[in-house]
Design an enzyme around this catalytic site. Structure first.
Site, mmCIF file in Angstrom:
data_model
loop_
_atom_site.group_PDB
_atom_site.id
_atom_site.type_symbol
_atom_site.label_atom_id
_atom_site.label_comp_id
_atom_site.label_asym_id
_atom_site.label_seq_id
_atom_site.Cartn_x
_atom_site.Cartn_y
_atom_site.Cartn_z
ATOM 1 N N TYR A 56 40.117 -32.610 39.176
ATOM 2 C CA TYR A 56 41.059 -32.564 38.062
ATOM 3 C C TYR A 56 40.364 -32.092 36.787
ATOM 4 O O TYR A 56 39.151 -32.270 36.621
ATOM 5 C CB TYR A 56 41.690 -33.938 37.833
ATOM 6 C CG TYR A 56 42.703 -34.314 38.883
ATOM 7 C CD1 TYR A 56 44.037 -33.928 38.778
ATOM 8 C CD2 TYR A 56 42.322 -35.044 40.010
ATOM 9 C CE1 TYR A 56 44.969 -34.254 39.750
ATOM 10 C CE2 TYR A 56 43.246 -35.383 40.988
ATOM 11 C CZ TYR A 56 44.572 -34.983 40.852
ATOM 12 O OH TYR A 56 45.479 -35.312 41.825
ATOM 13 N N GLU A 57 41.170 -31.537 35.890
ATOM 14 C CA GLU A 57 40.634 -30.954 34.656
ATOM 15 C C GLU A 57 39.957 -31.976 33.757
ATOM 16 O O GLU A 57 39.164 -31.625 32.890
ATOM 17 C CB GLU A 57 41.770 -30.267 33.896
ATOM 18 C CG GLU A 57 41.319 -29.387 32.746
ATOM 19 C CD GLU A 57 42.481 -28.706 32.058
ATOM 20 O OE1 GLU A 57 42.322 -28.313 30.899
ATOM 21 O OE2 GLU A 57 43.564 -28.579 32.672
ATOM 22 N N SER A 58 40.243 -33.251 33.949
ATOM 23 C CA SER A 58 39.607 -34.303 33.150
ATOM 24 C C SER A 58 38.174 -34.563 33.588
ATOM 25 O O SER A 58 37.473 -35.377 32.973
ATOM 26 C CB SER A 58 40.422 -35.595 33.266
ATOM 27 O OG SER A 58 40.642 -35.922 34.624
#
Length: 259
Positions: A56-58
């Site tokens: 995920y982008e986080s």
């Protein structure tokens, strides 16, 4: 033995999620956006890709959430994850290092070469709709081995000959600007009408399959450019009872994204 479900019993979100999940067979690492890409990757994990690793982008890598995240920063992503990386490590090492098999994105508009718009509909200075923008999509497009896109709407406004704004350039457009991306760009587009595909640099999207009761002419009319059509257009098998049960009862029982 799996049982097909009548088309009228399946929502658009369920159809897109199931069909997109099947495309992840034999893929290992997926950079997933929130929404339909999340549904598809979670269903693929339970069906065609049990060893899939979701990023995920986080910065969360190898996520194993107990339930679906509502945002990329949802704390449920961290519990049980393989790693949580800083932004420089995620984008500089994982993405730019070429470790992502599939980048899974959504978009408001797409053109024949797989360029995406997630910024504005209409004029930049006075748009009809202002959208969230790129996020990490530019880096995902440039560095993933290939990119899948799920589109909720298949009409000439969304599948357009000219984007209102190019948020995320595919490799052809990037190369024209003197930038050499690592990946092939968009290779699959899953829509409510069927599946479009392209081989990579130098190729444009081509219709390769339609859903039951959808005709090639319907797809052509819904596309804002002269759509190429495969010599052998297949029919997408409808979601099975088993796939729908998993999606509804195991993946998203709280209807976070299913609608």
């Amino acid at each position: 033995m799996t049982t097909a479900t009548a088309p009228e019993a399946v929502t658009s979100s369920e159809l897109l999620s199931v069909v997109a999940s099947r495309e992840l067979a034999a893929r290992r690492t997926v950079f997933a956006g929130i929404g339909l890409p999340t549904l598809a990757t979670e269903l693929a994990h339970l069906t065609v890709a049990p060893d899939i690793e979701v990023v995920y982008e986080s910065g969360v890598c190898g996520a194993h959430p107990s339930h679906l995240p509502e945002t990329i920063a949802d704390a449920v992503l961290i519990s049980g994850a393989e790693a949580v990386l800083s932004m420089p490590a995620l984008f500089g090492c994982v993405l730019q290092g070429g470790h992502i098999d599939v980048g899974f994105l959504g978009a408001a508009q797409i053109d024949r070469w797989g360029n995406l718009n997630t910024s504005v509909i209409g004029d930049w200075e006075s748009p009809a709709v202002r959208l969230p923008g790129s996020g990490g999509a530019v880096e995902v497009m440039a560095n993933s081995h290939e990119v899948f896109v799920v589109m909720r709407r298949h009409n000439p406004r969304s599948f357009t000959g000219t984007l209102d704004f190019c948020t995320t350039p595919g490799p052809d457009r990037a190369l024209a600007e003197g930038i050499r991306p690592l990946g092939a760009g968009v290779t699959r587009v899953i829509t409510e009408l069927g599946i479009l595909a392209r081989a990579g640099v130098g190729s444009e999207l081509e219709l390769i399959a339609v859903h039951p009761d959808v005709t090639v002419d319907q797809v052509r009319e819904a596309t804002g450019w002269e759509l190429k059509v495969s010599a052998e257009v297949g029919t997408v098998p409808p979601p099975t009872a088993a796939e729908l049960r998993l999606l509804r009862e195991d993946v998203d029982p709280g209807r976070v994204y299913l609608r």
